[in-house]
Design an enzyme around this catalytic site. Sequence first.
Site, PDB file in Angstrom:
ATOM      1  N   CYS A   1      -6.324 -44.245 -10.157  1.00 23.73           N
ATOM      2  CA  CYS A   1      -7.428 -44.110 -11.362  1.00 23.73           C
ATOM      3  C   CYS A   1      -8.164 -45.420 -11.445  1.00 23.73           C
ATOM      4  O   CYS A   1      -7.690 -46.418 -11.012  1.00 23.73           O
ATOM      5  CB  CYS A   1      -7.174 -43.169 -12.661  1.00 23.73           C
ATOM      6  SG  CYS A   1      -5.812 -44.216 -13.534  1.00 23.73           S
TER       7      CYS A   1
ATOM      8  N   ASN B   1      -5.270 -47.439 -14.280  1.00 28.78           N
ATOM      9  CA  ASN B   1      -3.855 -47.081 -14.147  1.00 28.78           C
ATOM     10  C   ASN B   1      -3.130 -47.375 -15.400  1.00 28.78           C
ATOM     11  O   ASN B   1      -1.836 -47.877 -15.618  1.00 28.78           O
ATOM     12  CB  ASN B   1      -3.641 -48.236 -13.042  1.00 28.78           C
ATOM     13  CG  ASN B   1      -1.947 -47.944 -12.544  1.00 28.78           C
ATOM     14  OD1 ASN B   1      -1.226 -48.948 -12.228  1.00 28.78           O
ATOM     15  ND2 ASN B   1      -1.561 -46.654 -12.388  1.00 28.78           N
TER      16      ASN B   1
ATOM     17  N   CYS C   1      -3.859 -44.347 -17.683  1.00 29.96           N
ATOM     18  CA  CYS C   1      -4.028 -43.238 -18.544  1.00 29.96           C
ATOM     19  C   CYS C   1      -3.733 -42.040 -17.460  1.00 29.96           C
ATOM     20  O   CYS C   1      -2.660 -41.524 -17.326  1.00 29.96           O
ATOM     21  CB  CYS C   1      -5.271 -42.812 -18.836  1.00 29.96           C
ATOM     22  SG  CYS C   1      -5.839 -44.062 -20.320  1.00 29.96           S
ATOM     23  N   ARG C   2      -4.515 -41.770 -16.536  1.00 31.77           N
ATOM     24  CA  ARG C   2      -4.315 -40.425 -15.563  1.00 31.77           C
ATOM     25  C   ARG C   2      -3.391 -40.756 -14.540  1.00 31.77           C
ATOM     26  O   ARG C   2      -2.330 -39.791 -14.203  1.00 31.77           O
ATOM     27  CB  ARG C   2      -5.815 -40.243 -14.909  1.00 31.77           C
ATOM     28  CG  ARG C   2      -6.599 -39.709 -15.953  1.00 31.77           C
ATOM     29  CD  ARG C   2      -8.090 -39.766 -15.281  1.00 31.77           C
ATOM     30  NE  ARG C   2      -8.741 -40.945 -15.193  1.00 31.77           N
ATOM     31  CZ  ARG C   2      -9.862 -41.357 -14.531  1.00 31.77           C
ATOM     32  NH1 ARG C   2     -10.659 -40.445 -14.091  1.00 31.77           N
ATOM     33  NH2 ARG C   2     -10.144 -42.613 -14.317  1.00 31.77           N
ATOM     34  N   SER C   3      -3.259 -41.995 -13.615  1.00 28.45           N
ATOM     35  CA  SER C   3      -2.592 -42.250 -12.719  1.00 28.45           C
ATOM     36  C   SER C   3      -1.317 -42.156 -12.966  1.00 28.45           C
ATOM     37  O   SER C   3      -0.090 -41.561 -12.330  1.00 28.45           O
ATOM     38  CB  SER C   3      -3.216 -43.159 -11.527  1.00 28.45           C
ATOM     39  OG  SER C   3      -3.073 -44.320 -12.209  1.00 28.45           O
TER      40      SER C   3
ATOM     41  N   ASP D   1     -11.517 -38.720 -17.297  1.00 29.16           N
ATOM     42  CA  ASP D   1     -11.086 -39.860 -17.682  1.00 29.16           C
ATOM     43  C   ASP D   1     -10.893 -39.658 -19.338  1.00 29.16           C
ATOM     44  O   ASP D   1     -11.896 -39.692 -19.944  1.00 29.16           O
ATOM     45  CB  ASP D   1     -11.666 -40.984 -17.397  1.00 29.16           C
ATOM     46  CG  ASP D   1     -11.380 -42.377 -17.768  1.00 29.16           C
ATOM     47  OD1 ASP D   1     -10.475 -42.388 -18.633  1.00 29.16           O
ATOM     48  OD2 ASP D   1     -11.847 -43.478 -17.464  1.00 29.16           O
TER      49      ASP D   1
HETATM   50  P1  4NP Z   1      -7.631 -44.654 -16.356  1.00 33.22           P
HETATM   51  O1  4NP Z   1      -8.280 -44.671 -17.670  1.00 33.22           O
HETATM   52  O2  4NP Z   1      -8.570 -45.054 -15.225  1.00 33.22           O
HETATM   53  O3  4NP Z   1      -7.053 -42.939 -16.221  1.00 33.22           O
HETATM   54  O4  4NP Z   1      -6.408 -45.286 -16.506  1.00 33.22           O
HETATM   55  C1  4NP Z   1      -9.143 -45.962 -17.914  1.00 33.22           C
HETATM   56  C2  4NP Z   1      -8.522 -47.044 -18.470  1.00 33.22           C
HETATM   57  C3  4NP Z   1      -9.292 -48.224 -18.747  1.00 33.22           C
HETATM   58  C4  4NP Z   1     -10.307 -48.089 -18.447  1.00 33.22           C
HETATM   59  C5  4NP Z   1     -11.276 -47.078 -18.061  1.00 33.22           C
HETATM   60  C6  4NP Z   1     -10.596 -45.999 -17.659  1.00 33.22           C
HETATM   61  N1  4NP Z   1     -10.976 -49.452 -18.963  1.00 33.22           N
HETATM   62  O5  4NP Z   1     -12.499 -49.426 -18.545  1.00 33.22           O
HETATM   63  O6  4NP Z   1     -10.586 -50.243 -19.544  1.00 33.22           O
END
Ligand code: 4NP
Length: 157
Positions: free
Chosen positions: A14, A17, A19-21, A128
Amino acid sequence: MANSEDGKKILFICLGNICRSPTAEAVLNHVLKERNMTNWDVDSAAIGSWHVGLGPDSRAVSVMKRHNIPMKHKARQLTKADFVHYDYIFGMDHDNISDIKARAPKTYTARIELFGSYDLKKELIIRDPYYDDDDAGFEKCYEQCLRCSNGFLDSLK
Ligand code: 4NP
């Protein structure tokens, strides 16, 4: 029914890395354990570098705790070596898939797919939840990852 000799190598991707993954990684590991499928190699990684070395978002941690699913991960970025080490590289949304493909070496062996393509409820995108005000999106992410983990493992039978 697959047995432990059928272990595959799976990488979830994701954007950050956190939240989702890592949720997908934890949930697939949990489902594999439930199914007595023990020799799989499951990891997760980021497109971006912002959170490298950090643990998952606290809302993801609390949702996993609520479901009694262990989650232990430190964020890392996708590498070129991942494209030959892993059998499957799963993205969470179309942007992830474009970014993964843009980083692929000239030749690679991994299958690059949307994890949501294995959802029995046909919700293709794992949205997300990072910018949400609460953890409802994280709970939904868990539910999608659970359905997709079961759908994916069933597809291998
Ligand atoms: P993830 O969520 O891709 O599911 O881990 C996010 C975590 C951080 C950010 C964006 C999405 N960020 O922009 O910092």
